[in-house]
Design a protein around this motif. Structure first.
Motif, PDB file in Angstrom:
ATOM      1  N   VAL A 182       7.207   1.717   2.575  1.00  0.00           N
ATOM      2  CA  VAL A 182       6.174   1.027   1.803  1.00  0.00           C
ATOM      3  C   VAL A 182       4.831   1.667   2.145  1.00  0.00           C
ATOM      4  N   ARG A 183       3.900   1.756   1.125  1.00  0.00           N
ATOM      5  CA  ARG A 183       2.599   2.407   1.335  1.00  0.00           C
ATOM      6  C   ARG A 183       1.594   1.862   0.335  1.00  0.00           C
ATOM      7  N   PHE A 184       0.318   1.700   0.748  1.00  0.00           N
ATOM      8  CA  PHE A 184      -0.762   1.279  -0.149  1.00  0.00           C
ATOM      9  C   PHE A 184      -1.497   2.509  -0.695  1.00  0.00           C
ATOM     10  N   ASP A 185      -2.159   2.297  -1.847  1.00  0.00           N
ATOM     11  CA  ASP A 185      -3.090   3.329  -2.307  1.00  0.00           C
ATOM     12  C   ASP A 185      -4.427   3.138  -1.590  1.00  0.00           C
ATOM     13  N   GLN A 186      -5.443   3.978  -1.921  1.00  0.00           N
ATOM     14  CA  GLN A 186      -6.723   3.936  -1.215  1.00  0.00           C
ATOM     15  C   GLN A 186      -7.454   2.615  -1.419  1.00  0.00           C
ATOM     16  N   SER A 187      -7.267   1.955  -2.582  1.00  0.00           N
ATOM     17  CA  SER A 187      -7.987   0.711  -2.858  1.00  0.00           C
ATOM     18  C   SER A 187      -7.294  -0.506  -2.285  1.00  0.00           C
ATOM     19  N   GLY A 188      -6.047  -0.379  -1.926  1.00  0.00           N
ATOM     20  CA  GLY A 188      -5.289  -1.537  -1.446  1.00  0.00           C
ATOM     21  C   GLY A 188      -4.799  -2.426  -2.556  1.00  0.00           C
ATOM     22  N   GLN A 189      -4.993  -2.014  -3.835  1.00  0.00           N
ATOM     23  CA  GLN A 189      -4.572  -2.825  -4.978  1.00  0.00           C
ATOM     24  C   GLN A 189      -3.250  -2.348  -5.579  1.00  0.00           C
ATOM     25  N   VAL A 190      -2.737  -1.226  -5.108  1.00  0.00           N
ATOM     26  CA  VAL A 190      -1.454  -0.699  -5.595  1.00  0.00           C
ATOM     27  C   VAL A 190      -0.544  -0.466  -4.391  1.00  0.00           C
ATOM     28  N   LEU A 191       0.694  -0.896  -4.517  1.00  0.00           N
ATOM     29  CA  LEU A 191       1.684  -0.736  -3.467  1.00  0.00           C
ATOM     30  C   LEU A 191       2.752   0.230  -3.961  1.00  0.00           C
ATOM     31  N   VAL A 192       3.132   1.194  -3.097  1.00  0.00           N
ATOM     32  CA  VAL A 192       4.191   2.156  -3.423  1.00  0.00           C
ATOM     33  C   VAL A 192       5.368   1.890  -2.485  1.00  0.00           C
ATOM     34  N   THR A 193       6.560   1.764  -3.075  1.00  0.00           N
ATOM     35  CA  THR A 193       7.759   1.509  -2.258  1.00  0.00           C
ATOM     36  C   THR A 193       8.791   2.591  -2.541  1.00  0.00           C
ATOM     37  N   ILE A 194       9.599   2.899  -1.516  1.00  0.00           N
ATOM     38  CA  ILE A 194      10.747   3.796  -1.664  1.00  0.00           C
ATOM     39  C   ILE A 194      11.980   2.980  -1.299  1.00  0.00           C
ATOM     40  N   ASP A 195      12.899   2.937  -2.245  1.00  0.00           N
ATOM     41  CA  ASP A 195      14.110   2.143  -2.024  1.00  0.00           C
ATOM     42  C   ASP A 195      15.228   3.035  -1.480  1.00  0.00           C
TER      43      ASP A 195
ATOM     44  N   ARG B 105       1.436  -3.071  -9.126  1.00  0.00           N
ATOM     45  CA  ARG B 105       0.056  -3.524  -9.270  1.00  0.00           C
ATOM     46  C   ARG B 105      -0.083  -4.894  -8.625  1.00  0.00           C
ATOM     47  N   LEU B 106      -1.016  -5.000  -7.657  1.00  0.00           N
ATOM     48  CA  LEU B 106      -1.144  -6.243  -6.898  1.00  0.00           C
ATOM     49  C   LEU B 106      -2.243  -7.153  -7.433  1.00  0.00           C
ATOM     50  N   ASP B 107      -3.074  -6.630  -8.397  1.00  0.00           N
ATOM     51  CA  ASP B 107      -4.181  -7.453  -8.886  1.00  0.00           C
ATOM     52  C   ASP B 107      -3.834  -8.191 -10.165  1.00  0.00           C
ATOM     53  N   SER B 108      -2.539  -8.236 -10.529  1.00  0.00           N
ATOM     54  CA  SER B 108      -2.122  -8.954 -11.735  1.00  0.00           C
ATOM     55  C   SER B 108      -2.122 -10.456 -11.455  1.00  0.00           C
ATOM     56  N   PRO B 109      -2.669 -11.278 -12.375  1.00  0.00           N
ATOM     57  CA  PRO B 109      -2.693 -12.741 -12.146  1.00  0.00           C
ATOM     58  C   PRO B 109      -1.302 -13.338 -11.977  1.00  0.00           C
ATOM     59  N   SER B 110      -0.302 -12.720 -12.589  1.00  0.00           N
ATOM     60  CA  SER B 110       1.049 -13.275 -12.508  1.00  0.00           C
ATOM     61  C   SER B 110       1.809 -12.804 -11.290  1.00  0.00           C
ATOM     62  N   GLY B 111       1.176 -12.073 -10.402  1.00  0.00           N
ATOM     63  CA  GLY B 111       1.836 -11.601  -9.202  1.00  0.00           C
ATOM     64  C   GLY B 111       2.159 -10.124  -9.292  1.00  0.00           C
ATOM     65  N   PRO B 112       2.684  -9.526  -8.201  1.00  0.00           N
ATOM     66  CA  PRO B 112       3.000  -8.097  -8.184  1.00  0.00           C
ATOM     67  C   PRO B 112       3.943  -7.709  -9.314  1.00  0.00           C
ATOM     68  N   MET B 113       3.614  -6.579  -9.972  1.00  0.00           N
ATOM     69  CA  MET B 113       4.461  -6.124 -11.069  1.00  0.00           C
ATOM     70  C   MET B 113       4.520  -4.605 -11.059  1.00  0.00           C
ATOM     71  N   VAL B 114       5.682  -4.064 -11.438  1.00  0.00           N
ATOM     72  CA  VAL B 114       5.901  -2.625 -11.475  1.00  0.00           C
ATOM     73  C   VAL B 114       5.220  -2.043 -12.707  1.00  0.00           C
ATOM     74  N   PHE B 115       4.457  -0.952 -12.503  1.00  0.00           N
ATOM     75  CA  PHE B 115       3.860  -0.278 -13.659  1.00  0.00           C
ATOM     76  C   PHE B 115       4.216   1.207 -13.703  1.00  0.00           C
ATOM     77  N   GLY B 116       5.071   1.672 -12.774  1.00  0.00           N
ATOM     78  CA  GLY B 116       5.500   3.055 -12.810  1.00  0.00           C
ATOM     79  C   GLY B 116       6.622   3.299 -11.825  1.00  0.00           C
ATOM     80  N   GLU B 117       7.562   4.201 -12.191  1.00  0.00           N
ATOM     81  CA  GLU B 117       8.696   4.502 -11.321  1.00  0.00           C
ATOM     82  C   GLU B 117       9.056   5.982 -11.400  1.00  0.00           C
ATOM     83  N   LEU B 118       9.587   6.486 -10.261  1.00  0.00           N
ATOM     84  CA  LEU B 118      10.168   7.823 -10.205  1.00  0.00           C
ATOM     85  C   LEU B 118      11.596   7.657  -9.715  1.00  0.00           C
ATOM     86  N   ARG B 119      12.561   8.013 -10.558  1.00  0.00           N
ATOM     87  CA  ARG B 119      13.973   7.832 -10.206  1.00  0.00           C
ATOM     88  C   ARG B 119      14.653   9.180  -9.975  1.00  0.00           C
TER      89      ARG B 119
END
Length: 914
Positions: free
Chosen positions: A718-731, A740-754
């Motif tokens: 797990v890793r944050f971006d420079q602003s602390g508003q985006v979280l990157v995870t490796i499964d 994206r952590l600043d979404s009102p509805s809670g954390p949501m995925v906005f991009g993936e690398l598979r």
């Protein structure tokens, strides 16, 4: 409307409409010049121009000749002429009243106007009294105060009547005397004390004579004449009083001999208004007298305006009475002069207006910290043979805007300069250009006087400035000025051609000598070049050998290693030498080791919660049992350094005294701090699929705020971006996700690398457009996240090492740092992520590195300093700034001359740290 004509208004007379229609006819005939019309009509161009001027009705013969030359219908125009003649013919009862006007307008009263000069009796008596006691008297007053009229129409007749023992007098201006003592001597003659010399407009001494020596000689000659041969009265504009004070002799002569001419009193104004009209049998209505006195009382320099307004009112009189209505029609004191000047100017043809503009500009002397003044202009400065010039001078003189004599022209009064907005605008448009033109006029006159001597032509910057000014559309040069400027340009072109020929010959000679020199020195150049190449290669080889040796002796002899690294760097800073310098600087940097191992469990902590020395457990190096290794770093806004292990959170602000902050309830599988220390993310151990997010407002008691769940997929990193508003995870399936952590509805995925093979670590840029991934295959991949749903590969960096342990991107997005298992930390330049480069590599212990971070700017160095945390519990700083590394290695140690000769035999000694 015909080109260049003004629109007619209700105030236009039948005569003006008739003249305008004649000009329209000329335009309809193709705009023929008056010279062309004169050839066809057999009348002079001046006569035909006057016919269309509107000043007076031309004769029927001239009118018909004008019409026929323009291909008009003579019958129609004859009928038209007779209608206008009937309208403009003066009535029989008033035709006899036409005579000389009682007012002078803008022109000064002359001696022959003495019978119309009223209102200055008291000041005139004062002047005569002063002249009885003084040989030289000065009359000072504002422009328009009536100085010239007082001296000419007041003083001159008094002298003729015998007010003094001498009855002879002469009135002149400095321009008429050519500011020459010789001319002054001839004018005065030989009679002693039998003459009163009146020098009007004495300020011309300063406006027309820039030569201080010549000006002083003229003033001294005038003072000498006043003491020995005649009495002298000078009329000076008041704003030139200070100029007079620059001549000591003039100051002494004017002591107690000065008369200051101020505005007329109300009673004096009444006398000046009413009595001249009575002389010619006219009356002035009381209301008009009252109005004029109210408008003019206490106003300096207003007399020419009053006189002009009265003259225009007299022309609009009702019978023999001057009325307020006529005064209003004339424009009053404030506008009569401007109205007359504007009407006269706009009645001119288009080409004639350009001529008039140049005439007025030439007749004005620009003031230097004083008001602009009129300038007497010799006829020779104008093109007297030009028809338009003759017509314009005649029209302006008839309107009493100019005064003409056989040899000179001048503005009727300086008040015209102040009162006519169009003239003021011309003067203010480009005063420097006008000065350039005035200098050109004087230079052309000097050239002509010197029989057109080539040495008196313009050259250099003066010629450039004059040519640039003359090229403007609004500038009209006289024939003499054009000839002077043409001769100057021709002379310059001739000189440039000769210089070009000389230069060409010199170049040919130099080229020949150069060929000979090349042939003679070719062998020497080749020898020197070969020697330089050999020296360069030798220096590179020596520098690389010394750099390698310095790295090897870093542990055994760190002091000598520092000296040799810097010496090799100063000799030849190749890439290998720079890497050696940075490696030596890091290895011998006493502060690079930030922290030792911290306790792993509570049994190793003292009562105050801080670690107890010697009770910590050593961490393993297999990557599986390293709970004390720092997995993430955060740098708060208050310069506080936070560190997280799999068990605890620590404060490393003081690297020598780590402070325990918080212990997790259970060991986590992965942990990450936001770069600013404001947030923390953890992945539970034992195959958990949940990522927990914590707020770190109080690092001693982190607050769980949300979770990120990936059902069925275990998180590995797990890793944050420079602003602390985006979280990157490796499964566990190597899928890299962006949350994206600043979404009102809670954390949501906005991009993936598979399906990315071997992904073990990642780093996200501050603008979230660039992602770097790396893993056990030793390859770093850079991804374009402009469209997070469809990431694209920008480039691949093959490190060929024992796996990529950690990655970090600098805050400015220009550098990427990587730690590999082959004991190397590399700095990459990713300014252009499609073509990254590797500026430097530092060798050091990296086998069990878990995290790498760029230190913030200003915290512990520039943005090229990184920190790694390893499984042995230590955190190290790696500085990629070669300049600071060299400076640090030079502290307290420098290679001596003897050591230099030992390691760099045969090379000139240059102190590396000198």
């Amino acid at each position: 409307m015909p080109r260049g004509e003004r629109p007619l208004d209700e105030g236009d007379t039948p005569l003006l409409r008739f003249a305008a229609d004649l000009r329209t006819l000329r335009d309809q005939a193709g705009g023929r010049t008056y010279r062309q019309l004169g050839t066809r009509a057999h009348y002079s161009a001046t006569t035909l121009s006057d016919a269309a001027g509107g000043r007076k009705l031309p004769s029927l013969a001239v009118t018909l000749a004008y019409v026929q030359a323009c291909d008009g219908d003579p019958g129609v125009w004859e009928s038209r002429w007779r209608e206008v003649a009937a309208e403009v013919a003066p009535p029989e009862d008033t035709a006899s009243d036409q005579g000389s006007p009682p007012y002078a307008g803008l022109a000064a009263f002359q001696p022959e106007d003495a019978d119309r000069f009223f209102g200055r009796e008291r000041i005139l008596d004062d002047l005569v009294g002063r002249m009885a006691d003084r040989r030289l008297v000065g009359v000072f007053g504002a422009s328009g105060a009536g100085k010239s009229s007082l001296l000419r129409a007041g003083l001159m007749p008094r002298i003729a009547e015998g007010a003094f023992e001498c009855t002879s007098s002469i009135v002149v201006t400095p321009a008429e005397l050519d500011l020459s003592p010789e001319v002054l001597d001839r004018v005065i003659g030989t009679e002693v004390d039998a003459l009163v010399l009146v020098v009007d407009q004495f300020e011309e001494v300063f406006t027309l004579c820039p030569d201080l020596a010549a000006r002083t000689a003229f003033v001294e000659a005038l003072l000498t004449a006043s003491r020995t041969r005649c009495r002298v009265v000078i009329g000076v504009r008041a704003d030139f009083y200070g100029h007079c004070a620059q001549h000591p002799g003039l100051v002494e002569a004017l002591r107690d001999a000065q008369l200051l001419l101020g505005p007329m009193s109300a009673e004096e104004l009444r006398q000046a208004i009413m009595r001249p009209a009575a002389k010619v049998g006219c009356t002035v209505e009381t209301a008009l007298v009252t109005r004029l006195v109210a408008d003019a009382t206490g106003q300096p320099g207003v007399l020419p305006l009053v006189s002009h307004a009265l003259l225009e009112t007299w022309r609009r009189r009702r019978g023999t009475t001057l009325t307020p209505a006529g005064y209003e029609a004339a424009g009053g004191i404030q506008h009569a002069l401007a109205q007359t000047a504007e009407r006269t100017y706009t009645a001119l043809e288009t080409d004639q207006r350009a001529v008039a503009r140049q005439i007025f500009l030439r007749l004005t002397a620009l003031g230097d910290r004083t008001e602009d003044t009129k300038r007497r202009l010799a006829r020779g400065e104008l093109d007297n043979d030009d028809v338009d010039t003759q017509v314009v001078l005649d029209r302006l003189a008839h309107a009493r805007l100019l005064t003409l004599d056989r040899d000179a022209v001048e503005i009727a009064h300086e008040v015209l300069i102040r009162s006519w907005p169009r003239l003021r605008g011309w003067l203010n448009e480009n005063r420097e250009g006008l000065r350039t033109g005035r200098q050109l006029t004087e230079a052309a006159a000097t050239w002509d006087v010197l029989a057109r001597e080539p040495d008196s032509l313009y050259r250099g910057t003066r010629l450039d400035a004059a040519a640039e000014w003359a090229a403007r559309d609004e500038v009209r040069l006289s024939s003499r000025e054009r000839e002077f400027l043409t001769a100057s340009l021709t002379a310059r072109n001739r000189e440039q051609t000769l210089a070009l020929r000389r230069t060409r010959r010199l170049r040919q000679l130099v080229a020949l000598l150069a060929v000979l020199l090349v042939l003679a020195s070719g062998a020497i150049v080749q020898t020197i070049r070969a020697q330089a190449v050999a020296d360069k290669q030798r220096n590179i080889a020596v520098a690389q050998q010394i750099a390698i040796a310095a790295v090897r002796m870093g542990d055994s002899n760190p002091t000598l290693a520092k000296k040799l690294s810097v010496a090799a760097y100063r000799l030849e800073p190749t890439r290998d030498v720079v890497d050696g310098l940075l490696t030596t600087a890091t290895a011998t940097w006493s502060d690079h080791l930030v922290r030792r191992v911290v306790p792993r469990d509570e049994s190793s902590m003292g009562p105050d919660g801080n670690p107890v020395r010697g009770r910590g457990q050593a961490a393993g190096l297999d990557g599986t049992s390293e709970p004390d290794a720092v997995r993430s770093l955060g740098f708060t806004s208050g310069d506080r350094v936070l560190a997280a292990t799999l068990d605890e959170v620590w404060d490393l602000t003081d690297p020598t005294k780590p402070v325990f902050l918080h212990r997790f309830p259970a060991r986590v599988g992965s942990v990450a701090l936001a770069p600013d220390g404001s947030r923390m993310a953890t992945i539970d151990a034992d195959g958990s699929t949940t990522v927990r997010l914590w707020e770190m407002a109080d690092p001693k008691a982190p607050t769980l705020v949300s979770t990120v769940a990936r059902p069925g997929i275990r998180g590995r990193e797990v890793r944050f971006d420079q602003s602390g508003q985006v979280l990157v995870t490796i499964d566990a399936d190597s899928t890299t996700s962006l949350w994206r952590l600043d979404s009102p509805s809670g954390p949501m995925v906005f991009g993936e690398l598979r399906s990315i093979p071997h992904v073990a670590t990642m780093a996200l840029s501050a603008d979230r457009r660039l992602l770097a991934t790396g893993g056990v295959d030793g390859t770093i991949r850079l991804w374009d996240l402009t469209d997070p749903k469809r990431p694209t590969t920008l480039s691949e960096l093959s490190v060929q090492a024992d796996g990529i342990k950690a990655l970090a991107i600098s805050a400015d997005g220009r550098h990427l740092a990587s730690a590999a298992g082959s004991d190397t930390v590399r700095l990459w330049d990713i300014t252009d992520p499609r073509r990254p480069s590797e500026p430097a590599t530092i060798t050091g212990p990296t086998a069990s590195v878990h995290t790498i971070e760029f230190l913030p700017r200003g915290a512990a160095g520039p943005n090229t300093t990184v920190m790694t945390s390893s499984g042995d519990g230590s955190s190290r700083r790696w500085d990629f700034d070669e300049a600071s590394a060299a400076a640090r290695l030079c502290e307290g140690a420098s290679l001596s001359r003897e050591e230099w000769q030992r390691f760099f035999p045969g090379l000139e000694f240059v102190p590396p740290c000198g």
